[in-house]
Design a protein around this motif. Structure first.
Motif, PDB file in Angstrom:
ATOM      1  N   SER A  46       0.826  -1.209   0.000  1.00 29.69           N
ATOM      2  CA  SER A  46       0.000   0.000   0.000  1.00 29.69           C
ATOM      3  C   SER A  46       0.862   1.262   0.000  1.00 29.69           C
ATOM      4  CB  SER A  46      -0.917   0.026   1.233  1.00 29.69           C
ATOM      5  OG  SER A  46      -1.850  -1.027   1.197  1.00 29.69           O
ATOM      6  N   THR A  47       0.376   2.287  -0.705  1.00 31.64           N
ATOM      7  CA  THR A  47       1.078   3.573  -0.747  1.00 31.64           C
ATOM      8  C   THR A  47       0.343   4.633   0.074  1.00 31.64           C
ATOM      9  OG1 THR A  47      -0.094   4.110  -2.813  1.00 31.64           O
ATOM     10  CG2 THR A  47       2.089   3.111  -3.010  1.00 31.64           C
ATOM     11  N   ASP A  48      -0.722   4.233   0.749  1.00 27.70           N
ATOM     12  CA  ASP A  48      -1.452   5.161   1.607  1.00 27.70           C
ATOM     13  C   ASP A  48      -1.155   4.828   3.071  1.00 27.70           C
ATOM     14  OD1 ASP A  48      -2.878   2.867   2.095  1.00 27.70           O
ATOM     15  OD2 ASP A  48      -4.802   3.611   1.341  1.00 27.70           O
ATOM     16  N   HIS A  49      -2.074   5.163   3.967  1.00 32.35           N
ATOM     17  CA  HIS A  49      -1.833   4.985   5.404  1.00 32.35           C
ATOM     18  C   HIS A  49      -2.342   3.649   5.945  1.00 32.35           C
ATOM     19  CE1 HIS A  49      -0.392   9.068   5.708  1.00 32.35           C
ATOM     20  NE2 HIS A  49      -1.519   9.535   5.161  1.00 32.35           N
ATOM     21  N   THR A  50      -2.660   2.716   5.075  1.00 39.54           N
ATOM     22  CA  THR A  50      -3.182   1.424   5.537  1.00 39.54           C
ATOM     23  C   THR A  50      -2.294   0.760   6.582  1.00 39.54           C
ATOM     24  OG1 THR A  50      -4.383   1.050   3.457  1.00 39.54           O
ATOM     25  CG2 THR A  50      -3.908  -0.877   4.809  1.00 39.54           C
ATOM     26  N   PRO A  51      -0.973   0.584   6.342  1.00 35.46           N
ATOM     27  CA  PRO A  51      -0.138  -0.090   7.348  1.00 35.46           C
ATOM     28  C   PRO A  51      -0.110   0.654   8.687  1.00 35.46           C
ATOM     29  CG  PRO A  51       0.999   0.033   5.231  1.00 35.46           C
ATOM     30  CD  PRO A  51      -0.198   0.918   5.135  1.00 35.46           C
ATOM     31  N   ALA A  52      -0.052   1.985   8.642  1.00 37.77           N
ATOM     32  CA  ALA A  52       0.010   2.768   9.879  1.00 37.77           C
ATOM     33  C   ALA A  52      -1.271   2.589  10.694  1.00 37.77           C
ATOM     34  CB  ALA A  52       0.232   4.241   9.554  1.00 37.77           C
ATOM     35  N   ILE A  53      -2.403   2.542  10.027  1.00 40.04           N
ATOM     36  CA  ILE A  53      -3.681   2.351  10.722  1.00 40.04           C
ATOM     37  C   ILE A  53      -3.711   0.986  11.402  1.00 40.04           C
ATOM     38  CG2 ILE A  53      -6.172   2.069  10.387  1.00 40.04           C
ATOM     39  CD1 ILE A  53      -5.912   4.105   8.055  1.00 40.04           C
ATOM     40  N   ILE A  54      -3.270  -0.031  10.682  1.00 38.65           N
ATOM     41  CA  ILE A  54      -3.269  -1.389  11.247  1.00 38.65           C
ATOM     42  C   ILE A  54      -2.338  -1.463  12.452  1.00 38.65           C
ATOM     43  CG2 ILE A  54      -2.729  -3.809  10.788  1.00 38.65           C
ATOM     44  CD1 ILE A  54      -3.386  -3.118   7.784  1.00 38.65           C
ATOM     45  N   LYS A  55      -1.165  -0.856  12.354  1.00 40.49           N
ATOM     46  CA  LYS A  55      -0.215  -0.879  13.470  1.00 40.49           C
ATOM     47  C   LYS A  55      -0.811  -0.193  14.698  1.00 40.49           C
ATOM     48  CE  LYS A  55       3.986  -1.070  10.660  1.00 40.49           C
ATOM     49  NZ  LYS A  55       5.171  -0.315  10.175  1.00 40.49           N
ATOM     50  N   ARG A  56      -1.578   0.865  14.479  1.00 40.86           N
ATOM     51  CA  ARG A  56      -2.216   1.548  15.604  1.00 40.86           C
ATOM     52  C   ARG A  56      -3.233   0.640  16.292  1.00 40.86           C
ATOM     53  NH1 ARG A  56      -3.939   5.756  13.039  1.00 40.86           N
ATOM     54  NH2 ARG A  56      -6.184   5.310  12.973  1.00 40.86           N
ATOM     55  N   TRP A  57      -3.984  -0.107  15.497  1.00 46.82           N
ATOM     56  CA  TRP A  57      -4.957  -1.045  16.066  1.00 46.82           C
ATOM     57  C   TRP A  57      -4.260  -2.203  16.781  1.00 46.82           C
ATOM     58  CZ3 TRP A  57     -10.478  -1.851  15.608  1.00 46.82           C
ATOM     59  CH2 TRP A  57     -11.165  -0.718  15.162  1.00 46.82           C
ATOM     60  N   MET A  58      -3.099  -2.593  16.305  1.00 47.46           N
ATOM     61  CA  MET A  58      -2.363  -3.702  16.920  1.00 47.46           C
ATOM     62  C   MET A  58      -1.961  -3.386  18.358  1.00 47.46           C
ATOM     63  SD  MET A  58       0.018  -4.810  13.654  1.00 47.46           S
ATOM     64  CE  MET A  58       1.158  -5.781  14.642  1.00 47.46           C
ATOM     65  N   GLU A  59      -1.823  -2.117  18.673  1.00 45.01           N
ATOM     66  CA  GLU A  59      -1.428  -1.733  20.027  1.00 45.01           C
ATOM     67  C   GLU A  59      -2.474  -2.146  21.062  1.00 45.01           C
ATOM     68  OE1 GLU A  59      -0.750   2.439  19.880  1.00 45.01           O
ATOM     69  OE2 GLU A  59       0.964   2.296  18.487  1.00 45.01           O
ATOM     70  N   HIS A  60      -3.707  -2.281  20.617  1.00 47.01           N
ATOM     71  CA  HIS A  60      -4.799  -2.607  21.548  1.00 47.01           C
ATOM     72  C   HIS A  60      -5.424  -3.990  21.287  1.00 47.01           C
ATOM     73  CE1 HIS A  60      -4.645   1.572  22.875  1.00 47.01           C
ATOM     74  NE2 HIS A  60      -4.664   1.932  21.602  1.00 47.01           N
ATOM     75  N   HIS A  61      -4.950  -4.657  20.250  1.00 48.58           N
ATOM     76  CA  HIS A  61      -5.515  -5.962  19.897  1.00 48.58           C
ATOM     77  C   HIS A  61      -4.373  -6.950  19.630  1.00 48.58           C
ATOM     78  CE1 HIS A  61      -9.585  -4.305  19.546  1.00 48.58           C
ATOM     79  NE2 HIS A  61      -9.017  -3.258  18.990  1.00 48.58           N
ATOM     80  N   PRO A  62      -3.961  -7.707  20.643  1.00 49.50           N
ATOM     81  CA  PRO A  62      -2.819  -8.616  20.490  1.00 49.50           C
ATOM     82  C   PRO A  62      -3.041  -9.725  19.474  1.00 49.50           C
ATOM     83  CG  PRO A  62      -3.942  -8.964  22.601  1.00 49.50           C
ATOM     84  CD  PRO A  62      -4.501  -7.710  22.016  1.00 49.50           C
ATOM     85  N   GLY A  63      -4.299 -10.025  19.154  1.00 52.90           N
ATOM     86  CA  GLY A  63      -4.562 -11.073  18.160  1.00 52.90           C
ATOM     87  C   GLY A  63      -4.481 -10.580  16.731  1.00 52.90           C
ATOM     88  N   LEU A  64      -4.210  -9.292  16.547  1.00 50.45           N
ATOM     89  CA  LEU A  64      -4.112  -8.701  15.213  1.00 50.45           C
ATOM     90  C   LEU A  64      -2.653  -8.620  14.799  1.00 50.45           C
ATOM     91  CD1 LEU A  64      -5.386  -7.166  12.787  1.00 50.45           C
ATOM     92  CD2 LEU A  64      -5.191  -5.078  14.165  1.00 50.45           C
ATOM     93  N   LYS A  65      -2.360  -9.074  13.579  1.00 53.03           N
ATOM     94  CA  LYS A  65      -0.989  -9.084  13.075  1.00 53.03           C
ATOM     95  C   LYS A  65      -0.940  -8.481  11.672  1.00 53.03           C
ATOM     96  CE  LYS A  65       0.066 -13.249  15.746  1.00 53.03           C
ATOM     97  NZ  LYS A  65      -1.257 -13.349  16.388  1.00 53.03           N
ATOM     98  N   LEU A  66       0.208  -7.937  11.319  1.00 53.37           N
ATOM     99  CA  LEU A  66       0.404  -7.327  10.009  1.00 53.37           C
ATOM    100  C   LEU A  66       1.521  -8.043   9.282  1.00 53.37           C
ATOM    101  CD1 LEU A  66      -0.048  -5.040   7.916  1.00 53.37           C
ATOM    102  CD2 LEU A  66       1.565  -3.645   9.242  1.00 53.37           C
ATOM    103  N   ILE A  67       1.252  -8.426   8.046  1.00 53.92           N
ATOM    104  CA  ILE A  67       2.252  -9.046   7.175  1.00 53.92           C
ATOM    105  C   ILE A  67       2.461  -8.118   5.984  1.00 53.92           C
ATOM    106  CG2 ILE A  67       2.777 -11.027   5.692  1.00 53.92           C
ATOM    107  CD1 ILE A  67       0.973 -12.719   7.494  1.00 53.92           C
ATOM    108  N   HIS A  68       3.722  -7.893   5.637  1.00 53.68           N
ATOM    109  CA  HIS A  68       4.037  -7.002   4.526  1.00 53.68           C
ATOM    110  C   HIS A  68       4.490  -7.795   3.302  1.00 53.68           C
ATOM    111  CE1 HIS A  68       3.992  -3.218   6.818  1.00 53.68           C
ATOM    112  NE2 HIS A  68       4.518  -3.903   7.803  1.00 53.68           N
ATOM    113  N   ASN A  69       3.904  -7.487   2.152  1.00 50.88           N
ATOM    114  CA  ASN A  69       4.499  -7.915   0.887  1.00 50.88           C
ATOM    115  C   ASN A  69       5.521  -6.864   0.481  1.00 50.88           C
ATOM    116  OD1 ASN A  69       2.687 -10.025   0.822  1.00 50.88           O
ATOM    117  ND2 ASN A  69       1.344  -9.074  -0.697  1.00 50.88           N
TER     118      ASN A  69
END
Length: 270
Positions: A46-69
């Motif tokens: 992604s070239t927008d703020h998608t990864p940053a938004i997900i990382k912010r949610w990860m701070e409060h949801h330990p079951g949420l993970k982000l994988i980067h292509n």
């Protein structure tokens, strides 16, 4: 380390406008249903703020993970990347637009519990379940593509393209290591592979509503998908799938994922 029972994979590319709503709905469903689940979002360059938004949610949801292509590789690559890293006994993927509500996953899980290896959501088994219909031109192109898929691939399903599918982990680990198509045409390929391996595939009617923000172009991407159908058929004719399957067989002749094409090196959890 105890693994979750369910893994939910969400491929995402430039989804900043709706990813928070998606995460809220998915994580709320997991909590409300009491699922033992992890949620893996695969960011497809992604070239927008998608990864940053997900990382912010990860701070409060330990079951949420982000994988980067590394760069934009396509939906098929993203789904494969996520499912091969998923730790659950049941693994599934859903589109980021949640056209099929997350709660409908229980229908897929029920099919797996009753003996299926693969459960695929269908918009066409019970059309009355469609809450928001596609525009006429999309319905036309979709039905034409599905008819072509049935003809060329020999697949009996009414809906191969619904982005709502679940797998037993053992089946997913084999099917997705054999997958070669990285973009929109991966759906018929994984179903073709599943049938080739004689997995039990069950088509399940799901509630579904069209999202006008769909990123798929039926003219551009539809033409590419037809090309990919030909590639899948050619790969089968020249024995490429058979060769890969043979390489995955153990000494008893069972197909296992222990001998595999490697998972992409950039596919690390972050």
């Amino acid at each position: 380390m105890q693994h979750p029972k369910i893994s939910i994979v969400i491929p995402a590319f430039n989804e900043q406008a709706r990813i928070e709503r998606t995460l809220d709905r998915v994580l709320s469903c997991v909590s409300d249903r009491g699922w033992d689940a992890e949620v893996l979002v695969v960011d497809d360059g992604s070239t927008d703020h998608t990864p940053a938004i997900i990382k912010r949610w990860m701070e409060h949801h330990p079951g949420l993970k982000l994988i980067h292509n590394r760069g934009n590789r396509g939906k098929g690559y993203s789904v494969r990347n996520g499912l091969l890293q998923a730790a659950g006994e049941i693994v599934m993927f859903t589109d980021a637009d949640l056209s099929a509500p997350m709660e409908e996953a229980e229908r897929l899980f029920a099919a797996l519990d009753s003996g299926a290896d693969v459960a695929i959501g269908s918009r066409w088994l019970e059309r009355q379940r469609q809450t928001i219909h596609q525009p006429l031109y999309r319905r036309f192109f979709g039905r034409c593509f599905n008819a072509m898929t049935r003809l060329v691939m020999g697949l009996p399903y009414k809906d191969t393209q619904c982005g709502f599918k679940a797998f037993r982990r053992s089946a997913a680990q084999v099917i997705f290591r054999l997958q070669r198509i990285e973009r929109w045409g991966f759906d018929p390929e994984i179903l073709f592979i599943a049938r080739k391996l004689r997995y039990v595939v069950r088509e399940v009617p799901v509630t579904w509503g069209h999202d006008e923000r769909s990123q798929m172009s039926y003219l551009k991407d539809g033409a590419k998908m037809l090309e990919e159908l030909a590639i899948i058929r050619w790969n089968s004719l020249v024995g490429r799938y058979d060769k890969d399957i043979a390489a995955m067989k153990d000494t008893s002749g069972m197909v296992t994922p222990q001998v595999e094409r490697p998972v992409p090196v950039e596919a690390v959890r972050r």
